[in-house]
Design a protein around this motif. Structure first.
Motif, mmCIF file in Angstrom:
data_model
loop_
_atom_site.group_PDB
_atom_site.id
_atom_site.type_symbol
_atom_site.label_atom_id
_atom_site.label_comp_id
_atom_site.label_asym_id
_atom_site.label_seq_id
_atom_site.Cartn_x
_atom_site.Cartn_y
_atom_site.Cartn_z
ATOM 1 N N THR A 29 9.666 -67.356 -9.200
ATOM 2 C CA THR A 29 9.443 -68.588 -9.959
ATOM 3 C C THR A 29 7.953 -68.812 -10.195
ATOM 4 O O THR A 29 7.542 -69.169 -11.315
ATOM 5 C CB THR A 29 10.031 -69.795 -9.207
ATOM 6 N N ILE A 30 7.145 -68.594 -9.173
ATOM 7 C CA ILE A 30 5.691 -68.749 -9.330
ATOM 8 C C ILE A 30 5.158 -67.776 -10.362
ATOM 9 O O ILE A 30 4.426 -68.150 -11.292
ATOM 10 C CB ILE A 30 4.984 -68.556 -7.975
ATOM 11 N N MET B 115 13.762 -69.162 -18.781
ATOM 12 C CA MET B 115 14.121 -70.549 -18.496
ATOM 13 C C MET B 115 12.967 -71.512 -18.793
ATOM 14 O O MET B 115 13.187 -72.655 -19.194
ATOM 15 C CB MET B 115 14.539 -70.701 -17.030
ATOM 16 N N VAL B 116 11.744 -71.049 -18.600
ATOM 17 C CA VAL B 116 10.570 -71.917 -18.730
ATOM 18 C C VAL B 116 10.037 -71.958 -20.162
ATOM 19 O O VAL B 116 9.593 -73.017 -20.636
ATOM 20 C CB VAL B 116 9.459 -71.458 -17.760
ATOM 21 N N ILE C 63 11.569 -75.053 -14.675
ATOM 22 C CA ILE C 63 11.178 -74.388 -13.427
ATOM 23 C C ILE C 63 12.324 -74.427 -12.424
ATOM 24 O O ILE C 63 12.638 -73.419 -11.782
ATOM 25 C CB ILE C 63 9.916 -75.059 -12.846
ATOM 26 N N PHE C 64 12.956 -75.605 -12.287
ATOM 27 C CA PHE C 64 14.098 -75.709 -11.379
ATOM 28 C C PHE C 64 15.248 -74.814 -11.835
ATOM 29 O O PHE C 64 15.911 -74.167 -11.008
ATOM 30 C CB PHE C 64 14.568 -77.161 -11.292
ATOM 31 N N TYR D 105 22.602 -79.368 -10.605
ATOM 32 C CA TYR D 105 23.075 -80.353 -11.584
ATOM 33 C C TYR D 105 22.415 -81.712 -11.356
ATOM 34 O O TYR D 105 21.933 -82.352 -12.303
ATOM 35 C CB TYR D 105 24.601 -80.479 -11.497
ATOM 36 N N PHE D 106 22.389 -82.164 -10.101
ATOM 37 C CA PHE D 106 21.797 -83.467 -9.805
ATOM 38 C C PHE D 106 20.294 -83.474 -10.057
ATOM 39 O O PHE D 106 19.736 -84.483 -10.504
ATOM 40 C CB PHE D 106 22.098 -83.871 -8.364
ATOM 41 N N ILE D 107 19.629 -82.343 -9.798
ATOM 42 C CA ILE D 107 18.187 -82.268 -10.062
ATOM 43 C C ILE D 107 17.909 -82.350 -11.553
ATOM 44 O O ILE D 107 17.010 -83.075 -11.997
ATOM 45 C CB ILE D 107 17.595 -80.974 -9.459
ATOM 46 N N THR D 108 18.684 -81.626 -12.343
ATOM 47 C CA THR D 108 18.483 -81.659 -13.795
ATOM 48 C C THR D 108 18.814 -83.024 -14.372
ATOM 49 O O THR D 108 18.155 -83.488 -15.301
ATOM 50 C CB THR D 108 19.346 -80.585 -14.481
ATOM 51 N N GLN D 109 19.829 -83.675 -13.819
ATOM 52 C CA GLN D 109 20.164 -85.017 -14.284
ATOM 53 C C GLN D 109 19.068 -86.014 -13.923
ATOM 54 O O GLN D 109 18.756 -86.920 -14.693
ATOM 55 C CB GLN D 109 21.496 -85.475 -13.675
#
Length: 267
Positions: free
Chosen positions: A77-78, A149-150, A188-189, A252-256
């Protein structure tokens, strides 16, 4: 306006989900079978799960898998975010397209080819097959996923945000940490959780680059399955399925939570 699904469409979707999830639920159901087979359910039991948690070697393999997945997801990810920022900053369209093509090679290439290539590379470089070879391989095939994704979030971001921050006296580091990174945080997530999932699920590449004394769950499950049907595999696969569902739910909860709220129109 969103159109409601017709009854036929609902039935079709239900049929597709049934095909996809029926084998998983079948596997989960028989993980509680005291009969020891997958065709004759005798009574409900947790014995296979108890036996699973008493297997020290298997618990070490579970720990290896989780450590590899978390480390590879974090490092990729970094690197992937830095790579996406570098690609986004390139002005020449031809150069940018070329770099994106190179980035997509590991995604579109067959896993067998990737695994064999890593095996040859580690052998020529004198790197012993084991923890580090698996970790490096997972980082390598996860980086392109993070980049993909980014990049869309970077393309969505208006350049006026950066110009406004610079006009207000922000340094380049402030622009990166207080403007760009918060804006692309959902990407990023998404990249992190995709890399985590790919690492947990990977078999083909890991099979080539793992060595004696080190294994991951995917390779171990394959080895157990070749010895014959054992409901230990069912119990282990059930726990893996629950872990995957947990990761998806957290994502899902993080994206929401990070989803920008719509602008309210004042009357």
């Amino acid at each position: 306006m969103d159109k409601k699904l017709s009854p036929l469409s609902r039935i079709f979707l239900l049929f597709i989900f049934l095909i996809l999830y029926a084998p998983i639920f079948f596997l989960v159901f028989y993980s509680f079978n005291s009969g020891g087979t997958m065709y004759d359910f005798k009574s409900f039991t947790f014995d296979w799960y108890k036996e699973l948690f008493q297997d020290t070697r298997l618990l070490i393999i579970v720990l290896n898998t989780i450590v590899i997945a978390l480390l590879s997801a974090l490092i990729s990810t970094i690197i992937g975010v830095l790579g996406a920022l570098a690609i986004h900053s390139i002005k020449k369209r031809k150069t940018k397209s070329t770099l994106l093509s190179f980035n997509n090679v590991l995604i579109v290439s067959p896993d067998v080819i990737i695994g064999a290539s890593f095996l040859i590379l580690f052998t020529m470089a004198g790197i012993k097959l084991g923890f580090y070879s698996v970790l490096l391989s997972h980082i390598a095939f996860s980086i392109p996923i993070v980049v993909l994704m980014v990049l869309p979030k970077l393309n969505e971001m208006s350049s006026t945000l950066i110009d406004a921050a610079l006009d207000l006296g922000a340094s380049r580091l402030d622009v990166l940490t207080k403007v760009i990174l918060p804006y692309i945080a959902p990407g990023i997530f998404a990249g992190f959780f995709m890399a985590l999932t790919f690492s947990l699920d990977d078999f083909a590449v890991t099979f080539f680059v793992t060595g004696n004394g080190f294994s991951t769950l995917s390779v171990e499950i394959y080895s157990l399955a070749r010895r014959g049907i054992s409901l230990n595999i069912n119990a282990l696969s059930t726990l893996l399925f629950l872990l995957t569902m947990l990761v998806v739910t957290v994502y899902y909860f993080i994206t929401q939570h990070n989803k920008p709220k719509g602008l309210e129109v004042r009357k």
